[in-house]
Write a protein that holds these residues in place. Structure first.
Motif, PDB file in Angstrom:
ATOM      1  N   PHE A  16      -3.504  -6.586   6.181  1.00  0.00           N
ATOM      2  CA  PHE A  16      -4.938  -6.355   6.280  1.00  0.00           C
ATOM      3  C   PHE A  16      -5.475  -6.774   7.642  1.00  0.00           C
ATOM      4  O   PHE A  16      -4.992  -7.728   8.247  1.00  0.00           O
ATOM      5  N   LEU A  17      -6.501  -6.058   8.077  1.00  0.00           N
ATOM      6  CA  LEU A  17      -7.166  -6.364   9.339  1.00  0.00           C
ATOM      7  C   LEU A  17      -7.991  -7.636   9.229  1.00  0.00           C
ATOM      8  O   LEU A  17      -7.998  -8.461  10.129  1.00  0.00           O
ATOM      9  N   GLU A  18      -8.708  -7.774   8.110  1.00  0.00           N
ATOM     10  CA  GLU A  18      -9.555  -8.957   7.951  1.00  0.00           C
ATOM     11  C   GLU A  18      -9.797  -9.255   6.475  1.00  0.00           C
ATOM     12  O   GLU A  18      -9.574  -8.416   5.611  1.00  0.00           O
ATOM     13  N   LEU A  19     -10.238 -10.454   6.206  1.00  0.00           N
ATOM     14  CA  LEU A  19     -10.680 -10.928   4.892  1.00  0.00           C
ATOM     15  C   LEU A  19      -9.580 -11.094   3.854  1.00  0.00           C
ATOM     16  O   LEU A  19      -9.816 -11.682   2.804  1.00  0.00           O
ATOM     17  N   MET A  20      -8.384 -10.592   4.085  1.00  0.00           N
ATOM     18  CA  MET A  20      -7.272 -10.704   3.136  1.00  0.00           C
ATOM     19  C   MET A  20      -5.996 -11.030   3.900  1.00  0.00           C
ATOM     20  O   MET A  20      -5.925 -10.846   5.118  1.00  0.00           O
ATOM     21  N   THR A  21      -5.015 -11.480   3.168  1.00  0.00           N
ATOM     22  CA  THR A  21      -3.721 -11.772   3.770  1.00  0.00           C
ATOM     23  C   THR A  21      -2.641 -10.987   3.040  1.00  0.00           C
ATOM     24  O   THR A  21      -2.837 -10.609   1.881  1.00  0.00           O
ATOM     25  N   PRO A  22      -1.544 -10.732   3.729  1.00  0.00           N
ATOM     26  CA  PRO A  22      -1.194 -11.174   5.069  1.00  0.00           C
ATOM     27  C   PRO A  22      -1.884 -10.333   6.141  1.00  0.00           C
ATOM     28  O   PRO A  22      -2.318  -9.217   5.878  1.00  0.00           O
ATOM     29  N   THR A  23      -1.942 -10.890   7.324  1.00  0.00           N
ATOM     30  CA  THR A  23      -2.444 -10.139   8.472  1.00  0.00           C
ATOM     31  C   THR A  23      -1.349  -9.186   8.947  1.00  0.00           C
ATOM     32  O   THR A  23      -0.190  -9.298   8.525  1.00  0.00           O
ATOM     33  N   LEU A  24      -1.714  -8.295   9.846  1.00  0.00           N
ATOM     34  CA  LEU A  24      -0.723  -7.376  10.412  1.00  0.00           C
ATOM     35  C   LEU A  24       0.383  -8.162  11.116  1.00  0.00           C
ATOM     36  O   LEU A  24       1.568  -7.889  10.919  1.00  0.00           O
ATOM     37  N   ALA A  25      -0.002  -9.149  11.905  1.00  0.00           N
ATOM     38  CA  ALA A  25       0.998  -9.950  12.631  1.00  0.00           C
ATOM     39  C   ALA A  25       1.939 -10.646  11.649  1.00  0.00           C
ATOM     40  O   ALA A  25       3.162 -10.659  11.857  1.00  0.00           O
ATOM     41  N   GLU A  26       1.393 -11.215  10.575  1.00  0.00           N
ATOM     42  CA  GLU A  26       2.233 -11.906   9.587  1.00  0.00           C
ATOM     43  C   GLU A  26       3.202 -10.939   8.913  1.00  0.00           C
ATOM     44  O   GLU A  26       4.378 -11.266   8.720  1.00  0.00           O
ATOM     45  N   ALA A  27       2.736  -9.755   8.567  1.00  0.00           N
ATOM     46  CA  ALA A  27       3.605  -8.773   7.907  1.00  0.00           C
ATOM     47  C   ALA A  27       4.700  -8.284   8.835  1.00  0.00           C
ATOM     48  O   ALA A  27       5.864  -8.158   8.426  1.00  0.00           O
ATOM     49  N   VAL A  28       4.357  -8.024  10.096  1.00  0.00           N
ATOM     50  CA  VAL A  28       5.368  -7.564  11.056  1.00  0.00           C
ATOM     51  C   VAL A  28       6.371  -8.677  11.326  1.00  0.00           C
ATOM     52  O   VAL A  28       7.583  -8.432  11.386  1.00  0.00           O
ATOM     53  N   GLU A  29       5.889  -9.894  11.467  1.00  0.00           N
ATOM     54  CA  GLU A  29       6.798 -11.014  11.707  1.00  0.00           C
ATOM     55  C   GLU A  29       7.743 -11.219  10.530  1.00  0.00           C
ATOM     56  O   GLU A  29       8.931 -11.488  10.716  1.00  0.00           O
ATOM     57  N   ALA A  30       7.241 -11.072   9.296  1.00  0.00           N
ATOM     58  CA  ALA A  30       8.102 -11.185   8.118  1.00  0.00           C
ATOM     59  C   ALA A  30       9.156 -10.082   8.103  1.00  0.00           C
ATOM     60  O   ALA A  30      10.320 -10.331   7.773  1.00  0.00           O
ATOM     61  N   ALA A  31       8.760  -8.874   8.476  1.00  0.00           N
ATOM     62  CA  ALA A  31       9.714  -7.763   8.522  1.00  0.00           C
ATOM     63  C   ALA A  31      10.787  -8.015   9.577  1.00  0.00           C
ATOM     64  O   ALA A  31      11.980  -7.816   9.319  1.00  0.00           O
ATOM     65  N   ALA A  32      10.379  -8.466  10.748  1.00  0.00           N
ATOM     66  CA  ALA A  32      11.341  -8.759  11.812  1.00  0.00           C
ATOM     67  C   ALA A  32      12.287  -9.887  11.385  1.00  0.00           C
ATOM     68  O   ALA A  32      13.497  -9.815  11.621  1.00  0.00           O
ATOM     69  N   ALA A  33      11.738 -10.906  10.742  1.00  0.00           N
ATOM     70  CA  ALA A  33      12.562 -12.030  10.276  1.00  0.00           C
ATOM     71  C   ALA A  33      13.564 -11.590   9.215  1.00  0.00           C
ATOM     72  O   ALA A  33      14.638 -12.185   9.096  1.00  0.00           O
ATOM     73  N   SER A  34      13.235 -10.535   8.478  1.00  0.00           N
ATOM     74  CA  SER A  34      14.141 -10.051   7.432  1.00  0.00           C
ATOM     75  C   SER A  34      15.208  -9.116   7.994  1.00  0.00           C
ATOM     76  O   SER A  34      16.034  -8.606   7.241  1.00  0.00           O
ATOM     77  N   GLY A  35      15.161  -8.859   9.299  1.00  0.00           N
ATOM     78  CA  GLY A  35      16.188  -8.037   9.928  1.00  0.00           C
ATOM     79  C   GLY A  35      15.766  -6.634  10.296  1.00  0.00           C
ATOM     80  O   GLY A  35      16.588  -5.839  10.760  1.00  0.00           O
TER      81      GLY A  35
END
Length: 128
Positions: free
Chosen positions: A42-61
């Motif tokens: 989500f852009l705002e008001l909810m989680t995860p943020t875009l950065a958090e989701a992309v970072e989780a995807a990158a961390a998962s390989g």
């Protein structure tokens, strides 16, 4: 073949029920693309943020992360804000390619589906 992730990206709202349609889309994408990591951000008001989701995807390989905006059009957020967010997270994960695709509402098939829905006056809501 590279590991791909799909992040469905929505605006966000204060009411948590607002996110349910995006979650339903995510479930359907998972069904269509088994083995692909699919998340909602989500852009705002909810989680995860875009950065958090992309970072989780990158961390998962994930080597490729496709960001799919669940927006009707390429407005100011998608023209200015989101590219800056992607640039920042891309800098943190240079080995992961992050792709921003066009807003879902600009796809001809989505426009057709909305027109069919509107023409049939589907889902009439009561005015409480």
């Amino acid at each position: 073949m590279s590991q791909e992730a799909i992040v469905l990206f929505a605006h966000g709202a204060r009411d948590p029920i607002w996110a349910l349609p995006a979650q339903r889309v995510a479930e359907e994408v998972r069904r269509l693309r088994p083995g692909t990591l699919v998340s909602v951000a989500f852009l705002e008001l909810m989680t995860p943020t875009l950065a958090e989701a992309v970072e989780a995807a990158a961390a998962s390989g994930a080597e490729v992360v496709r960001v799919v905006p669940l927006f009707l059009a390429q407005g100011g957020h998608l023209k200015r804000d989101v590219p800056a967010l992607i640039e920042a997270v891309q800098a943190k994960h240079p080995a992961c390619r992050i792709e921003l695709v066009t807003a879902v509402g600009e796809d001809a098939g989505v426009v057709q589906a909305m027109a069919v829905y509107a023409a049939g006056a589907g889902g009439v809501a009561s005015a409480d």
